[in-house]
Write an enzyme that holds these catalytic residues in place. Structure first.
Site, PDB file in Angstrom:
ATOM      1  N   GLU A 124       9.194   1.820  11.284  1.00 57.32           N
ATOM      2  CA  GLU A 124      10.222   2.865  11.146  1.00 57.32           C
ATOM      3  C   GLU A 124       9.481   4.185  11.233  1.00 57.32           C
ATOM      4  O   GLU A 124       8.719   4.549  10.333  1.00 57.32           O
ATOM      5  CB  GLU A 124      10.972   2.713   9.819  1.00 57.32           C
ATOM      6  CG  GLU A 124      12.307   3.427   9.793  1.00 57.32           C
ATOM      7  CD  GLU A 124      12.209   4.839   9.265  1.00 57.32           C
ATOM      8  OE1 GLU A 124      12.132   5.771  10.111  1.00 57.32           O
ATOM      9  OE2 GLU A 124      12.190   5.022   8.045  1.00 57.32           O
ATOM     10  N   GLY A 183      -4.506   0.727   5.062  1.00 54.78           N
ATOM     11  CA  GLY A 183      -3.575   0.326   6.103  1.00 54.78           C
ATOM     12  C   GLY A 183      -4.265  -0.404   7.239  1.00 54.78           C
ATOM     13  O   GLY A 183      -3.784  -1.443   7.713  1.00 54.78           O
ATOM     14  N   CYS A 213      12.756  11.746   7.886  1.00 52.93           N
ATOM     15  CA  CYS A 213      12.583  11.337   9.284  1.00 52.93           C
ATOM     16  C   CYS A 213      13.870  11.431  10.082  1.00 52.93           C
ATOM     17  O   CYS A 213      13.842  11.675  11.291  1.00 52.93           O
ATOM     18  CB  CYS A 213      12.012   9.926   9.356  1.00 52.93           C
ATOM     19  SG  CYS A 213      13.022   8.687   8.518  1.00 52.93           S
ATOM     20  N   GLY A 268      -4.704   3.617  -2.246  1.00 50.70           N
ATOM     21  CA  GLY A 268      -5.877   4.108  -1.533  1.00 50.70           C
ATOM     22  C   GLY A 268      -5.513   4.955  -0.332  1.00 50.70           C
ATOM     23  O   GLY A 268      -4.344   5.272  -0.109  1.00 50.70           O
ATOM     24  N   GLY A 323      -4.676   6.055   3.382  1.00 50.57           N
ATOM     25  CA  GLY A 323      -3.827   5.394   4.356  1.00 50.57           C
ATOM     26  C   GLY A 323      -4.587   4.647   5.421  1.00 50.57           C
ATOM     27  O   GLY A 323      -4.342   3.455   5.667  1.00 50.57           O
ATOM     28  N   GLU A 379       8.279  16.717  15.899  1.00 48.09           N
ATOM     29  CA  GLU A 379       8.757  16.536  14.531  1.00 48.09           C
ATOM     30  C   GLU A 379       7.981  17.454  13.590  1.00 48.09           C
ATOM     31  O   GLU A 379       6.775  17.276  13.392  1.00 48.09           O
ATOM     32  CB  GLU A 379       8.594  15.078  14.099  1.00 48.09           C
ATOM     33  CG  GLU A 379       9.231  14.781  12.760  1.00 48.09           C
ATOM     34  CD  GLU A 379       9.146  13.313  12.371  1.00 48.09           C
ATOM     35  OE1 GLU A 379      10.113  12.811  11.777  1.00 48.09           O
ATOM     36  OE2 GLU A 379       8.118  12.674  12.654  1.00 48.09           O
ATOM     37  N   LYS A 433       0.865  -1.176   0.000  1.00 48.27           N
ATOM     38  CA  LYS A 433       0.000   0.000   0.000  1.00 48.27           C
ATOM     39  C   LYS A 433       0.902   1.226   0.000  1.00 48.27           C
ATOM     40  O   LYS A 433       1.419   1.628   1.027  1.00 48.27           O
ATOM     41  CB  LYS A 433      -0.893   0.004   1.248  1.00 48.27           C
ATOM     42  CG  LYS A 433      -2.197   0.804   1.115  1.00 48.27           C
ATOM     43  CD  LYS A 433      -2.034   2.303   0.895  1.00 48.27           C
ATOM     44  CE  LYS A 433      -1.518   3.000   2.143  1.00 48.27           C
ATOM     45  NZ  LYS A 433      -1.442   4.491   1.909  1.00 48.27           N
TER      46      LYS A 433
END
Length: 469
Positions: free
Chosen positions: A244, A206, A278, A200, A202, A376, A169
């Protein structure tokens, strides 16, 4: 390219919903393609295909898996320029960064996974047993928008080489690179169902993968918040999970270090890819009595980065990826001003025409308890934080819920000593460079598991102990 189809059971097929997601070029807001808005029904079809394929694929010889993947890797090499151009358009990355950061390093990583598979010993004989490593099963790969090729390579390539079947995905924002790879897998001649692509939203796709009873593993890259939710859903059926996640990495500059190198290395991670990385070094921790000198270096070096439309191949820094990202980064810049940080470089962005452009911003006089230093931002925003003692510098670097990456610049022995005290999954020391054989991943809320190298390959294997005479 069949952007308006899903890839399930070895065929390009229509999505069940008949709806599509438009893909926007963030540099000019033009729609460049559309992909199916997949749903849970599409996930069911893809997982069923993968489950059936795994019955035989798990026993396919390593040599055959390698032969097929070598065709894919050759296709990646042959299509490197095309992928570069697509990443420029779907992500807004500059051409140089797309080519040198997004494409070629991860073709190299795909090649390296093939080498690992060729040399990997799947069985180890002990005195009274054999320890085998076997494929996990059906792997759901959930990849982010900020590195559209890298994160697919880190999941799909080792998973297939290890004997798993995959349902991928890709991000709904930058899915086009995934379609190029899918086309190469299709042309390589993999058995039906071994690899599947469902595009599609998330949360919808997911979550369906994470909850699906026939999915054996979820490999997710994205924000810590989203990763926490995916893991919670996956644990309903005790899936294997690799995460991650986010970061707020620190560069620690020690007295006697190369200040110019420290600043350039830090700015490269914060400015390039528009800070949408990241493991960017978004906190620069510097000796208080060297602040003025380091600030002047930051100002001077910042002038060397060209900002603008990524269609111009001389540009270094392009737009952010979306309106949502623009609004988020703008809000954080405003927060930094309201918190009392001093803006050394940049400005508060006004509008976002013709695209989602935010010039790099450097805040100084930052304390580690400010939101801009703790959260972040995922934009080209750097926080300069002063320290008085080496112990305090280490404490600042470690004072974070994250532990993904970092860097230390200073006299070699002292820099190595300090690097060992910083709790993070990877750390660069002075002129240290990325190593394709090394694992990547984080401590604390930056993730679970590793990607890259042998350790990344082994994430997609289960351990079986066979007691024998």
């Amino acid at each position: 390219m069949k952007y308006e189809k899903l890839y399930i059971n070895g065929e390009w097929v229509d999505g069940s919903s008949g709806e599509f997601i438009e893909i926007e070029n963030p540099a000019n807001k033009q729609i460049i393609a559309r992909v199916p808005k997949g749903n849970a029904g599409d996930v069911d079809r893809a997982v069923e295909a993968a489950k059936m394929a795994f019955k035989t694929w798990q026993f396919e010889s390593v040599e055959k898996r390698i032969e097929l993947m070598e065709k894919v890797v050759q296709g990646l090499n042959d299509n490197a320029e095309h992928m570069t151009e697509v990443i420029v358009k779907e992500l807004g990355s500059s051409y140089r960064v797309a080519k040198e950061v997004h494409v070629f390093p991860f073709i190299e990583e795909a090649e390296n996974y093939v080498k690992i598979a060729k040399n990997y010993n799947f069985e180890k004989r002990l005195e009274k047993s054999i320890v085998r490593r076997e494929p996990v099963g059906v792997v759901g790969g959930l990849t982010p928008w900020n590195f559209p090729l890298e994160q697919i390579v880190k999941k799909v390539v080792p998973a297939l080489l290890a004997g798993n079947c995959v349902v991928l995905k890709p991000s709904q924002i930058t899915p086009l690179t995934a379609y190029i790879l899918t086309d190469l897998i299709d042309k390589a001649g993999y058995p039906k169902g071994v690899y599947n692509l469902v595009s599609g939203r998330g949360a919808e796709i997911g979550n369906a993968l994470a909850l699906h009873g026939d999915v054996d593993m979820i490999s997710f890259t994205g924000s810590t918040e989203a990763g926490r939710e995916v893991a919670r859903l996956a644990l309903n059926t005790i899936k294997k999970v690799a995460l991650e996640l986010g970061g707020k990495s620190a560069t620690v500059v020690l007295k006697g270090g190369d200040y110019d190198l420290a600043v350039s290395s830090t700015l490269d991670t914060v400015y390039l890819n528009s800070g949408q990385t990241c493991n960017a070094f978004t906190r620069l921790v510097v000796p208080r009595d060297e602040m003025a000198k380091i600030e002047s270096i930051i100002v001077e070096q910042s002038k060397g980065y060209k900002f603008g439309n990524p269609e111009d191949k001389s540009v270094d820094i392009g737009p952010l990826v979306s309106q949502k990202q623009f609004d988020k980064v703008k809000e954080y810049i405003e927060i930094g001003v309201s918190e009392g940080a001093r803006m050394l470089v940049g400005e508060v962005p006004e509008g976002c025409e013709p695209g989602y452009y935010v010039r790099p911003v450097v805040f100084t006089d930052v304390t580690n308890d400010m939101r801009i230093a703790k959260e972040e931002i995922f934009g080209p925003v750097l926080c300069v934080i002063p320290y008085d003692t080496e112990q305090e510098a280490v404490q600042i670097a470690n004072d974070s819920i994250y532990g993904l990456a970092g860097a230390v610049f200073g006299p070699e022995d002292k820099a190595n000593e300090v690097a060992r005290k910083i709790r993070t999954g990877s750390i660069f020391i002075n002129e240290g460079e990325w190593d394709v054989n090394a694992p990547f991943g984080g401590y604390k809320q930056s993730g679970i598991g590793r990607e890259g190298g042998v350790e990344g390959f082994e994430e997609f294997l289960e351990i079986k102990t066979m007691y024998v005479k």
